[in-house]
Design a protein around this motif. Sequence first.
Motif, short mmCIF file in Angstrom:
data_model
loop_
_atom_site.label_atom_id
_atom_site.label_comp_id
_atom_site.label_asym_id
_atom_site.label_seq_id
_atom_site.Cartn_x
_atom_site.Cartn_y
_atom_site.Cartn_z
N HIS A 176 3.46 -8.94 8.50
CA HIS A 176 2.48 -8.58 7.47
C HIS A 176 3.10 -8.64 6.08
O HIS A 176 2.48 -9.15 5.13
CB HIS A 176 1.93 -7.19 7.75
CG HIS A 176 1.01 -6.67 6.68
ND1 HIS A 176 1.49 -6.05 5.53
CD2 HIS A 176 -0.34 -6.67 6.57
CE1 HIS A 176 0.47 -5.70 4.77
NE2 HIS A 176 -0.66 -6.06 5.38
N PHE A 209 -4.38 -10.50 7.07
CA PHE A 209 -3.13 -9.74 7.03
C PHE A 209 -3.29 -8.37 7.68
O PHE A 209 -2.41 -7.90 8.41
CB PHE A 209 -2.63 -9.60 5.59
CG PHE A 209 -1.88 -10.79 5.08
CD1 PHE A 209 -0.61 -11.08 5.54
CD2 PHE A 209 -2.45 -11.64 4.14
CE1 PHE A 209 0.08 -12.19 5.08
CE2 PHE A 209 -1.77 -12.75 3.66
CZ PHE A 209 -0.50 -13.03 4.14
N LEU A 262 0.11 -16.63 4.25
CA LEU A 262 -1.03 -17.28 4.90
C LEU A 262 -1.32 -18.60 4.17
O LEU A 262 -1.41 -18.63 2.94
CB LEU A 262 -2.26 -16.37 4.85
CG LEU A 262 -3.54 -16.91 5.51
CD1 LEU A 262 -3.33 -17.13 7.01
CD2 LEU A 262 -4.72 -15.97 5.27
N PHE A 277 0.16 -18.62 9.54
CA PHE A 277 1.14 -17.76 8.90
C PHE A 277 2.52 -18.42 9.01
O PHE A 277 2.85 -19.00 10.06
CB PHE A 277 1.22 -16.39 9.58
CG PHE A 277 0.00 -15.53 9.40
CD1 PHE A 277 -0.20 -14.81 8.21
CD2 PHE A 277 -0.94 -15.41 10.41
CE1 PHE A 277 -1.31 -14.01 8.05
CE2 PHE A 277 -2.05 -14.60 10.26
CZ PHE A 277 -2.24 -13.90 9.07
N TRP A 303 -2.67 -7.78 11.49
CA TRP A 303 -1.32 -7.57 12.02
C TRP A 303 -1.11 -6.09 12.35
O TRP A 303 -0.61 -5.76 13.43
CB TRP A 303 -0.26 -8.02 11.00
CG TRP A 303 -0.02 -9.48 10.90
CD1 TRP A 303 -0.41 -10.32 9.90
CD2 TRP A 303 0.67 -10.29 11.86
NE1 TRP A 303 0.00 -11.60 10.17
CE2 TRP A 303 0.68 -11.61 11.37
CE3 TRP A 303 1.29 -10.04 13.08
CZ2 TRP A 303 1.27 -12.67 12.05
CZ3 TRP A 303 1.90 -11.09 13.77
CH2 TRP A 303 1.88 -12.39 13.26
N ASN A 341 0.44 -14.48 -0.16
CA ASN A 341 1.05 -13.41 0.63
C ASN A 341 0.12 -12.21 0.66
O ASN A 341 -0.92 -12.18 0.00
CB ASN A 341 2.42 -13.04 0.08
CG ASN A 341 2.35 -12.40 -1.30
OD1 ASN A 341 1.31 -12.42 -1.96
ND2 ASN A 341 3.46 -11.83 -1.75
N SER A 342 0.48 -11.19 1.43
CA SER A 342 -0.40 -10.04 1.62
C SER A 342 -0.62 -9.27 0.33
O SER A 342 -1.68 -8.69 0.11
CB SER A 342 0.15 -9.11 2.71
OG SER A 342 1.43 -8.63 2.35
N LYS A 402 -8.25 -13.38 3.44
CA LYS A 402 -6.80 -13.19 3.60
C LYS A 402 -6.45 -11.73 3.78
O LYS A 402 -5.52 -11.39 4.51
CB LYS A 402 -6.03 -13.82 2.44
CG LYS A 402 -6.15 -13.14 1.08
CD LYS A 402 -4.98 -12.20 0.79
CE LYS A 402 -5.09 -11.60 -0.61
NZ LYS A 402 -4.07 -10.57 -0.86
N GLN A 403 -7.19 -10.83 3.13
CA GLN A 403 -6.91 -9.41 3.30
C GLN A 403 -7.18 -8.98 4.73
O GLN A 403 -6.40 -8.22 5.33
CB GLN A 403 -7.76 -8.58 2.33
CG GLN A 403 -7.34 -7.14 2.21
CD GLN A 403 -5.91 -7.00 1.70
OE1 GLN A 403 -5.53 -7.61 0.69
NE2 GLN A 403 -5.10 -6.23 2.42
#
Length: 608
Positions: free
Chosen positions: A576, A551, A581, A479, A554, A504-505, A547-548
Amino acid sequence: MNIFVPLIEQMKAQIASKDPWFSLEFFPPKTMEGAYDLFQRMKILAQGQPLFCDVTWHPSNQPGNMEKPTSSMCVASTMLNYLNIQTMLHVTCCHQPKQNIKEHLITAKKQGIRNILALRGDSLPGQEWNPKDNDLTHAKDFVKFIKDEHEDHFVIAVAGYPVGHPECPSYEDDLRYLKEKVDAGADFVISQLFFDVKTFINFVADCRKFKITCPIIPGILPIQSYDSLRHISKLAKLEVPKNIVDTIQPIKDNDEAIRNFGIFQAVEMCRALLNSDHAPGLHFYTLNRDYATNSILKQLGLLTADIQRTLPWKPSANYARMDEEIRPIFWNLRPQSYIYRTSNWDNFPNGRWGNSSLASFGNLTDYYMFYLNQPPKTELLKMWGTRLEEEQDVWNVFKLYITGETNENGIKVSMIPWHDDALSPETSLIAKELASLNSQGVLTINSQPAINGLPSSDPVFGWGNPNGYVYQKAYLEFFVSKEKAEILNKILLKYPQVNYNIVNSQGDINYSNCDETQPIAVTWGVFPGQEILQPTVVDPIAFNIWKQEAFDLWKTNWGNLYPPKSESQNIINYFHDNYLLVNLVDNEFTKPTCLWTITAKMLAGEKN
């Protein structure tokens, strides 16, 4: 390719080789905290390579309770599927209608459990059992029922009583009943506990006279306290030999002294059993404790050293996943999450990783496995910070995890939310670089150094069959702030040999130079007489599923430790919402990796 071998066949192979082995018994905990402690002990004892472990049956187990994390079924499933231990489930027929038992067996089969200890069980104190005409009233009926319903799917064990069952009219009658259980289809016998070697030896000899030819495994209970010895001997209706009573009576209030005596007594008994040719292995009643059993196994020389890895990651003990050979590298340090999210797959990758757009990864939910490696909240706060005041406080947690140093509370950061297991030995080769990155806000969650053709027997990197060679590309996943990620994206244009994904998230920032449907092999091995294996890959589609999860951790595993909208929770939420990532693959594995140069340029702010 792994080939499933039934437990009884593994046992017979061990007996034929005359190599002694051991197995372990646990009971289901009453609380979630107890479950956490139990699984930590299981992991410790499982390092010694037991032939199998089993879980006792709690009378409260009913079809509607099987999903509870503390149920026997759930503990056994966790042991098998997430700790990768060959597992046996106890099931009793006492106080249970046949339909309930049928459902238990179907559930066990769905969970991948292939071994059952079939017991009649005992009535609970104050509860009278009035079986109906079609109920299973004896263990022999239960064994036959399992065979009728599932043929040879399950390996079946039954209990044997070296001094006879306390409710049986005579010792000889009990031997006849044991013979009936074996004739009904039982594969082997596990004995009730005993305190005298001659008792077991005579029992085995008597069983052979009754034409009971299957393996008979002695059940060993290390004496661990005066009260537990009294309680268990009362439940089992066993008389403790006078010499043992005379020894422990003067030290009954000294738990350490009794435990040391118990270890000594068990070691002497086990040595005599193994030397007698009557005990092919040893089954330990652990009472959910690891110290005594671990000490006994060490003194007996039964703790197996780490065996050669068949793959870079530990394959599941579930027979349904035996052909699995490939996984995305993203879950490398969260293997239990990966197993959970792929548990409904009918087929697992074998040989090559296909198009993961066709794969249905299960959703990440607040599933019971989260407690498996999650210490109590108070312990996590001591590791990760009771109060966070700035981003650098979080950076420091990541750095300390890599270095192994203690924090301001004198506590080692032994885990972070993205890692189920401890750091692998190979991380030590790049620990200096990783620690430097983390101290500057590049928060690493997965990595591996480049390897060019090391022998498959290498103690750190080796895996697979002998006489092969293993390779891997340098991989780095982390990250980083949006500002640094934007700089990195431009720097990477100068490094065409590096594949990357940056997201990104929210998913509205997504940079990549990878073919969306083409996985990239990052670990592979070359072995005599077989195809090249590629057990870990980087796959863009799977990355967007991972990735989900990455994130969400966090907030779910870190941010939720703090009061809502507190300063500490706001800081975690900031990571988050604002960090990206990144994963990087250096395809030039024959030279020193350029990833450290790239990240150094990113930190220096190079834009051109």
